[in-house]
Write a protein that holds these residues in place. Structure first.
Motif, PDB file in Angstrom:
ATOM      1  N   ASP A 281       0.862  -1.185   0.000  1.00  0.00           N
ATOM      2  CA  ASP A 281       0.000   0.000   0.000  1.00  0.00           C
ATOM      3  C   ASP A 281       0.898   1.234   0.000  1.00  0.00           C
ATOM      4  O   ASP A 281       1.657   1.460   0.941  1.00  0.00           O
TER       5      ASP A 281
ATOM      6  N   THR B 280      -0.279   4.414  -0.511  1.00  0.00           N
ATOM      7  CA  THR B 280      -1.113   5.615  -0.422  1.00  0.00           C
ATOM      8  C   THR B 280      -0.356   6.762   0.261  1.00  0.00           C
ATOM      9  O   THR B 280      -0.396   7.900  -0.200  1.00  0.00           O
TER      10      THR B 280
ATOM     11  N   GLU C 167       0.628   6.545 -12.831  1.00  0.00           N
ATOM     12  CA  GLU C 167      -0.371   6.868 -11.805  1.00  0.00           C
ATOM     13  C   GLU C 167      -1.557   5.892 -11.878  1.00  0.00           C
ATOM     14  O   GLU C 167      -2.035   5.388 -10.863  1.00  0.00           O
TER      15      GLU C 167
ATOM     16  N   PHE D 164       2.683   7.858  -2.193  1.00  0.00           N
ATOM     17  CA  PHE D 164       2.422   8.012  -3.628  1.00  0.00           C
ATOM     18  C   PHE D 164       2.943   9.347  -4.177  1.00  0.00           C
ATOM     19  O   PHE D 164       3.537   9.404  -5.252  1.00  0.00           O
TER      20      PHE D 164
ATOM     21  N   GLY E  64      -3.928  -0.388  -6.333  1.00  0.00           N
ATOM     22  CA  GLY E  64      -4.529   0.010  -5.062  1.00  0.00           C
ATOM     23  C   GLY E  64      -5.953  -0.514  -4.943  1.00  0.00           C
ATOM     24  O   GLY E  64      -6.344  -1.070  -3.916  1.00  0.00           O
ATOM     25  N   TYR E  65      -6.702  -0.360  -6.004  1.00  0.00           N
ATOM     26  CA  TYR E  65      -8.099  -0.820  -5.980  1.00  0.00           C
ATOM     27  C   TYR E  65      -8.185  -2.315  -5.689  1.00  0.00           C
ATOM     28  O   TYR E  65      -9.070  -2.771  -4.967  1.00  0.00           O
TER      29      TYR E  65
ATOM     30  N   LYS F 148      -5.992   3.232  -1.780  1.00  0.00           N
ATOM     31  CA  LYS F 148      -5.989   4.233  -2.849  1.00  0.00           C
ATOM     32  C   LYS F 148      -4.918   3.904  -3.903  1.00  0.00           C
ATOM     33  O   LYS F 148      -5.211   3.837  -5.089  1.00  0.00           O
ATOM     34  N   TYR F 149      -3.694   3.708  -3.442  1.00  0.00           N
ATOM     35  CA  TYR F 149      -2.593   3.408  -4.372  1.00  0.00           C
ATOM     36  C   TYR F 149      -1.757   2.228  -3.854  1.00  0.00           C
ATOM     37  O   TYR F 149      -1.587   2.074  -2.642  1.00  0.00           O
TER      38      TYR F 149
ATOM     39  N   ALA G 132      -0.776   2.493 -10.422  1.00  0.00           N
ATOM     40  CA  ALA G 132      -0.780   2.524  -8.950  1.00  0.00           C
ATOM     41  C   ALA G 132      -2.220   2.535  -8.413  1.00  0.00           C
ATOM     42  O   ALA G 132      -2.538   1.889  -7.416  1.00  0.00           O
ATOM     43  N   ARG G 133      -3.075   3.242  -9.120  1.00  0.00           N
ATOM     44  CA  ARG G 133      -4.486   3.306  -8.714  1.00  0.00           C
ATOM     45  C   ARG G 133      -5.151   1.937  -8.895  1.00  0.00           C
ATOM     46  O   ARG G 133      -5.894   1.473  -8.038  1.00  0.00           O
TER      47      ARG G 133
ATOM     48  N   GLU H  86       1.693  -0.694  -5.090  1.00  0.00           N
ATOM     49  CA  GLU H  86       2.628  -1.278  -6.050  1.00  0.00           C
ATOM     50  C   GLU H  86       2.592  -2.784  -5.862  1.00  0.00           C
ATOM     51  O   GLU H  86       2.323  -3.273  -4.757  1.00  0.00           O
TER      52      GLU H  86
END
Ligand SMILES: [Zn+2]
Length: 215
Positions: free
Chosen positions: A157, A159, A188, A162, A195-196, A201-202, A191-192, A204
């Motif tokens: 995570d 987030t 971006e 980021f 994250g989902y 949120k974000y 990463a989103r 890797e």
């Protein structure tokens, strides 16, 4: 929790920022010591000789990005597009691993389509034979599209880190000029997307080569 010594390896300046910049920034925030190891001199030319990034430009970008992330930067000075998988490349990485007592390594995906990325990870695997954790980040943007499957096994995570990842990436102005702002947008978006998948949120994502200790 004890602090860790982390090695983030990329064939070229900007690879680490794209592949695992958020994870690296998180390590630094947690008090870990992180080295960003770049295999090649940061210049780049087309096959017709057109210079896309001079060594001066590349060095400044590489150092600025390292400063944003709060990492120690080491450049091994191999030729761009000609990173070897050899005794020389293995020993150069091995020396860094031993000197800094590395616990975890982040590197390119083994099946990435760029020859420099692949040979970097081959060298990392040989040099890192006693390192507890080796994780591979996703196929590199924009050139690493591959037709074998990346295994999305380990998520971080990012987030909280980021913005640092993106700020570090944006130091590579010559690359953004070369690939356009859609390139930044794609980093971006990935990463989103990751994250989902873990309801943050974000994030890797990594494929695991070895996971024997705490990261
Ligand atoms: Zn690269």
């Amino acid at each position: 929790m004890t602090t860790k010594n982390v090695l983030a390896v990329g064939a070229h300046a900007d690879d680490v920022e794209i592949g695992c910049g958020g994870t690296v920034a998180r390590h630094v925030t947690n008090g870990d010591f992180v080295i960003m190891l770049v295999m090649t001199k940061p210049w780049y030319t087309y096959y017709d000789g057109t210079v896309l990034r001079t060594i001066e430009e590349g060095t400044i970008e590489e150092q600025k990005a390292a400063k944003v992330l709060g990492v120690k930067s080491i450049n091994l000075g191999f030729e761009t597009k000609k990173v070897p998988y050899s005794g020389e490349s293995v020993e150069a990485i091995n020396e860094v691993i031993d000197k800094y007592n590395i616990d975890s390594i982040y590197t390119h995906w083994y099946h990435d389509s760029h020859q420099d990325h692949r040979r970097t990870t081959q060298s990392v695997l040989s040099a890192g034979r006693y390192v507890k954790n080796i994780l591979m980040y996703e196929p590199e943007y924009p050139a690493g599209r591959s037709y074998s499957g990346f295994h999305n096994q380990y998520y971080v995570d990012i987030t909280s880190s980021f913005e640092m990842k993106m700020e570090a990436l944006k130091q590579h102005k010559s690359q953004i000029k070369k690939y356009g702002t859609d390139f930044v947008g794609a980093v971006e978006a990935r990463a989103r997307h990751r994250g989902y998948e873990i309801r943050s949120k974000y994030a890797e994502c990594f494929e695991v080569l070895r996971l024997l200790g705490e990261i």
